[in-house]
Design an enzyme around this catalytic site. Structure first.
Site, mmCIF file in Angstrom:
data_model
loop_
_atom_site.group_PDB
_atom_site.id
_atom_site.type_symbol
_atom_site.label_atom_id
_atom_site.label_comp_id
_atom_site.label_asym_id
_atom_site.label_seq_id
_atom_site.Cartn_x
_atom_site.Cartn_y
_atom_site.Cartn_z
ATOM 1 N N LEU A 198 1.734 1.967 37.544
ATOM 2 C CA LEU A 198 1.232 3.188 36.903
ATOM 3 C C LEU A 198 0.099 2.849 35.930
ATOM 4 C CD1 LEU A 198 1.773 6.280 36.267
ATOM 5 C CD2 LEU A 198 3.373 5.512 34.517
ATOM 6 N N PRO B 196 -5.877 -0.764 32.797
ATOM 7 C CA PRO B 196 -6.379 -1.402 31.568
ATOM 8 C C PRO B 196 -6.624 -0.390 30.436
ATOM 9 C CG PRO B 196 -7.461 -2.353 33.485
ATOM 10 C CD PRO B 196 -6.600 -1.231 33.999
ATOM 11 N N TRP C 61 -0.528 -4.776 34.124
ATOM 12 C CA TRP C 61 0.844 -4.933 33.609
ATOM 13 C C TRP C 61 1.896 -4.555 34.650
ATOM 14 C CZ3 TRP C 61 1.604 -8.030 29.864
ATOM 15 C CH2 TRP C 61 0.575 -8.226 28.937
ATOM 16 N N THR D 141 4.909 -5.336 36.707
ATOM 17 C CA THR D 141 6.044 -6.265 36.813
ATOM 18 C C THR D 141 6.246 -6.631 38.278
ATOM 19 O OG1 THR D 141 7.083 -5.266 34.906
ATOM 20 C CG2 THR D 141 8.523 -6.539 36.360
ATOM 21 N N GLY E 238 14.442 4.556 34.936
ATOM 22 C CA GLY E 238 14.052 3.205 34.502
ATOM 23 C C GLY E 238 14.449 2.935 33.067
ATOM 24 N N ARG E 239 14.321 3.966 32.225
ATOM 25 C CA ARG E 239 14.614 3.779 30.790
ATOM 26 C C ARG E 239 16.107 3.507 30.568
ATOM 27 N NH1 ARG E 239 9.942 8.282 29.295
ATOM 28 N NH2 ARG E 239 8.246 6.783 29.596
ATOM 29 N N GLN F 114 18.158 -15.647 12.280
ATOM 30 C CA GLN F 114 18.387 -15.914 10.846
ATOM 31 C C GLN F 114 19.742 -16.589 10.619
ATOM 32 O OE1 GLN F 114 15.897 -15.399 8.939
ATOM 33 N NE2 GLN F 114 16.846 -16.018 7.011
ATOM 34 N N ILE F 115 20.755 -16.130 11.311
ATOM 35 C CA ILE F 115 22.090 -16.726 11.156
ATOM 36 C C ILE F 115 22.071 -18.180 11.629
ATOM 37 C CG2 ILE F 115 24.476 -16.661 12.066
ATOM 38 C CD1 ILE F 115 24.201 -13.560 12.016
ATOM 39 N N GLU G 7 8.057 0.521 30.009
ATOM 40 C CA GLU G 7 8.599 1.819 30.445
ATOM 41 C C GLU G 7 8.561 2.855 29.315
ATOM 42 O OE1 GLU G 7 11.689 1.812 33.345
ATOM 43 O OE2 GLU G 7 11.354 -0.284 33.849
HETATM 44 N N1 CAA Z 1 10.438 14.358 34.406
HETATM 45 C C1 CAA Z 1 9.796 15.228 35.217
HETATM 46 N N2 CAA Z 1 8.590 15.780 34.880
HETATM 47 C C2 CAA Z 1 8.066 15.422 33.702
HETATM 48 C C3 CAA Z 1 8.691 14.514 32.833
HETATM 49 C C4 CAA Z 1 9.920 13.981 33.219
HETATM 50 N N3 CAA Z 1 10.571 13.103 32.440
HETATM 51 N N4 CAA Z 1 7.919 14.362 31.725
HETATM 52 C C5 CAA Z 1 6.832 15.142 31.906
HETATM 53 N N5 CAA Z 1 6.932 15.790 33.104
HETATM 54 C C6 CAA Z 1 6.006 16.742 33.662
HETATM 55 C C7 CAA Z 1 5.837 17.954 32.729
HETATM 56 O O1 CAA Z 1 6.828 18.906 32.987
HETATM 57 C C8 CAA Z 1 4.457 18.450 33.099
HETATM 58 O O2 CAA Z 1 4.556 19.190 34.308
HETATM 59 P P1 CAA Z 1 3.794 20.592 34.509
HETATM 60 O O3 CAA Z 1 2.352 20.299 34.423
HETATM 61 O O4 CAA Z 1 4.232 21.058 35.856
HETATM 62 O O5 CAA Z 1 4.251 21.458 33.381
HETATM 63 C C9 CAA Z 1 3.713 17.167 33.418
HETATM 64 O O6 CAA Z 1 4.698 16.184 33.744
HETATM 65 C C10 CAA Z 1 2.850 16.660 32.292
HETATM 66 O O7 CAA Z 1 3.706 16.498 31.159
HETATM 67 P P2 CAA Z 1 3.122 16.292 29.701
HETATM 68 O O8 CAA Z 1 2.162 17.405 29.387
HETATM 69 O O9 CAA Z 1 4.268 16.057 28.786
HETATM 70 O O10 CAA Z 1 2.248 14.961 29.906
HETATM 71 P P3 CAA Z 1 1.497 14.048 28.883
HETATM 72 O O11 CAA Z 1 0.211 13.639 29.508
HETATM 73 O O12 CAA Z 1 1.467 14.682 27.534
HETATM 74 O O13 CAA Z 1 2.364 12.704 28.832
HETATM 75 C C11 CAA Z 1 4.164 11.242 28.283
HETATM 76 C C12 CAA Z 1 3.697 12.644 28.706
HETATM 77 C C13 CAA Z 1 5.645 11.422 28.041
HETATM 78 C C14 CAA Z 1 3.495 10.728 27.060
HETATM 79 C C15 CAA Z 1 3.931 10.284 29.465
HETATM 80 O O14 CAA Z 1 2.551 10.045 29.680
HETATM 81 C C16 CAA Z 1 4.630 8.948 29.269
HETATM 82 O O15 CAA Z 1 5.829 8.821 29.516
HETATM 83 N N6 CAA Z 1 3.875 7.887 28.864
HETATM 84 C C17 CAA Z 1 4.404 6.532 28.840
HETATM 85 C C18 CAA Z 1 4.153 5.884 30.165
HETATM 86 C C19 CAA Z 1 5.053 4.709 30.407
HETATM 87 O O16 CAA Z 1 6.249 4.745 30.160
HETATM 88 N N7 CAA Z 1 4.459 3.663 30.962
HETATM 89 C C20 CAA Z 1 5.167 2.519 31.360
HETATM 90 C C21 CAA Z 1 4.762 2.143 32.748
HETATM 91 S S1 CAA Z 1 5.876 1.236 33.731
HETATM 92 C C22 CAA Z 1 5.974 -0.293 33.021
HETATM 93 O O17 CAA Z 1 6.291 -0.395 31.893
HETATM 94 C C23 CAA Z 1 5.606 -1.505 33.799
HETATM 95 C C24 CAA Z 1 6.639 -2.049 34.651
HETATM 96 O O18 CAA Z 1 6.304 -2.649 35.671
HETATM 97 C C25 CAA Z 1 8.071 -1.949 34.296
#
Ligand code: CAA
Length: 392
Positions: free
Chosen positions: A130, A133, A163, A165, A249-250, A347-348, A374
């Site tokens: 996802l 950069p 990034w 994994t 995932g969380r 620390q311990i 995540e």
């Molecule tokens: N489930 C289903 N739909 C969801 C949702 C969820 N948990 N969260 C948001 N949506 C939907 C919303 O309902 C909305 O849909 P509509 O347009 O139909 O209304 C749409 O998605 C957009 O939602 P937001 O307006 O809330 O979106 P946003 O741009 O403000 O961003 C955010 C939301 C929560 C900040 C999101 O961008 C986010 O989670 N960011 C963090 C990303 C992340 O976790 N990255 C890690 C990548 S993976 C990794 O770590 C690497 C690896 O290999 C393990």
């Protein structure tokens, strides 16, 4: 251990899985964890064995190569693997809750057989891509592009992801990229990528502070032609898929955090009983006791939030209701607990906690990632607060 509460009773099957995973993790993973941390090599052999045990697709039905168990089982097994080594649990987490889960939820029958079966059984490695950069927390703001060719048969993909994994070793990748940029998050599409096709390249492997044996890299797409049948879900549904899958995932990350915190805590209790200072075990001093009490309390609170999120996810299968808040609360609290506990453990153990002779410093370095990947702790707080306040 607190296994009861919230109407949660572990079944015989849960306990058997927990014990089998604990035995495997302590006998086969813990002894090699320091060497793999040092070399940064990918632990393919143990990952394959974990696949044979069903640990790479715990919630995947048996007909698709998985263990056909529930989310509580997934969390219990994840805790045990992370207790031995967070690198192994990271690879396990991506295969289970990001890769297999996404395809089980949104894939066609053909996609499930082709991509889930080999990954759930540990023969192949899956990845989830996802981040870019210039877009991490603001995940929808991506620069990579996929354009449908004139014949309508393939999407031509260009761009750079970061990034990822298991990026250096993945056989298959779930890629999120922009197909209709003017639609912003509604213009993102998810694709199933075979990494042996032309136009796919692995970029630099990231040197990391912790989880050093879980390989992480950039992925580069240079006119990669992806057949239309490899779209996951519908075109434009990618962001929803990405977010839905991150909720699962969380939960996996929360379980990893509980696991590494438990490892650091158990070592600290043993050390506080054995190590003497001023003629007494250091555990008889109140300053150490306060640390032990806070460590234990926060771990058990994390475990309950984790179980709460697992139960919410299990209920969502019937109700269709999202469990976003429960998953984010579990991840937020457990990951901050893992940092708190591993910090206290260093620390311990004092000088020995800082030494590479013991795994304590590795627990401390590995725990940090749970507050970052995540979705950072800042993003989890934002998600929880937005859902509570219902403001945009
Ligand atoms: N489930 C289903 N739909 C969801 C949702 C969820 N948990 N969260 C948001 N949506 C939907 C919303 O309902 C909305 O849909 P509509 O347009 O139909 O209304 C749409 O998605 C957009 O939602 P937001 O307006 O809330 O979106 P946003 O741009 O403000 O961003 C955010 C939301 C929560 C900040 C999101 O961008 C986010 O989670 N960011 C963090 C990303 C992340 O976790 N990255 C890690 C990548 S993976 C990794 O770590 C690497 C690896 O290999 C393990």
């Amino acid at each position: 251990m607190t296994d009861e509460g919230m109407n949660l009773t572990l079944s015989e099957e849960h306990r058997m899985l927990q014990q089998a995973t604990r035995d495997f993790a302590q006998n086969e993973i813990a002894p090699i964890a320091a060497a793999f941390d040092e070399s940064g090599d990918f632990p393919l052999e143990t990952i394959r064995k974990m696949g044979e045990m069903g640990l790479m697709g715990i919630e995947v039905p048996e007909e698709y190569g998985g263990a056909g168990m529930d989310t509580i089982a997934y969390a219990l097994a994840m805790i045990e693997v992370a207790r031995a080594d967070v690198s192994h649990s990271t690879i396990m987490s991506v295969n289970n809750s990001l890769f297999c889960n996404a395809i089980m939820l949104f894939g066609t029958e053909e996609q499930k057989h082709k991509y889930v079966t080999p990954v759930a059984s540990g023969e192949k490695i899956g990845a989830y891509s996802l981040t870019e950069p210039m877009s991490g927390s603001d995940a929808a703001n991506m620069a990579s592009r996929a354009v449908l060719n004139e014949a309508g048969t393939h999407y031509i993909i260009n761009g750079r992801k970061s990034w990822v994994t298991s990026g250096p070793v993945a056989d298959y990748v779930i890629l999120f990229t922009m197909t209709e940029p003017e639609k912003k998050h509604k213009g993102i599409t998810a694709f199933l990528i075979d990494t042996d096709r032309p136009g796919f390249e692995r970029g630099k492997k990231e040197p990391k502070l912790g989880i050093r044996a879980s390989a992480t890299s950039e992925l580069i797409f240079d006119n990669y032609a992806c057949p239309v049948e490899n779209v996951l879900g519908e075109p434009g549904q990618g962001f929803k898929i990405a977010m839905t899958v991150l909720d699962a995932g969380r939960i996996g990350v929360a379980a990893q955090a509980v696991g590494v915190a438990e490892a650091a805590y158990e070592a600290s209790v043993a050390y506080a009983r054995e190590r003497h200072a001023f003629g007494k075990p250091i555990g008889s001093f109140q300053m150490i006791q306060a640390k032990i009490a806070d460590m234990k309390t926060r771990i058990e609170a994390s475990r309950l939030l984790l179980y709460n999120a697992c139960l919410a996810k299990m209920r969502s299968k019937e109700t269709g209701q999202r469990y976003t808040t429960e998953a984010s609360m579990a991840k937020l609290f457990a990951s901050e607990t893992a940092m708190f506990v591993t910090h206290a453990a260093v620390q311990i153990h004092a000088g020995m906690g800082y030494s590479k002779e013991l795994p304590i410093e590795r627990y401390f370095r590995d725990a940090k990632i749970t507050e970052i990947y995540e979705g950072t702790s800042e993003i989890q707080r934002m998600v929880i607060a937005r859902n509570e306040l219902q403001l945009r």
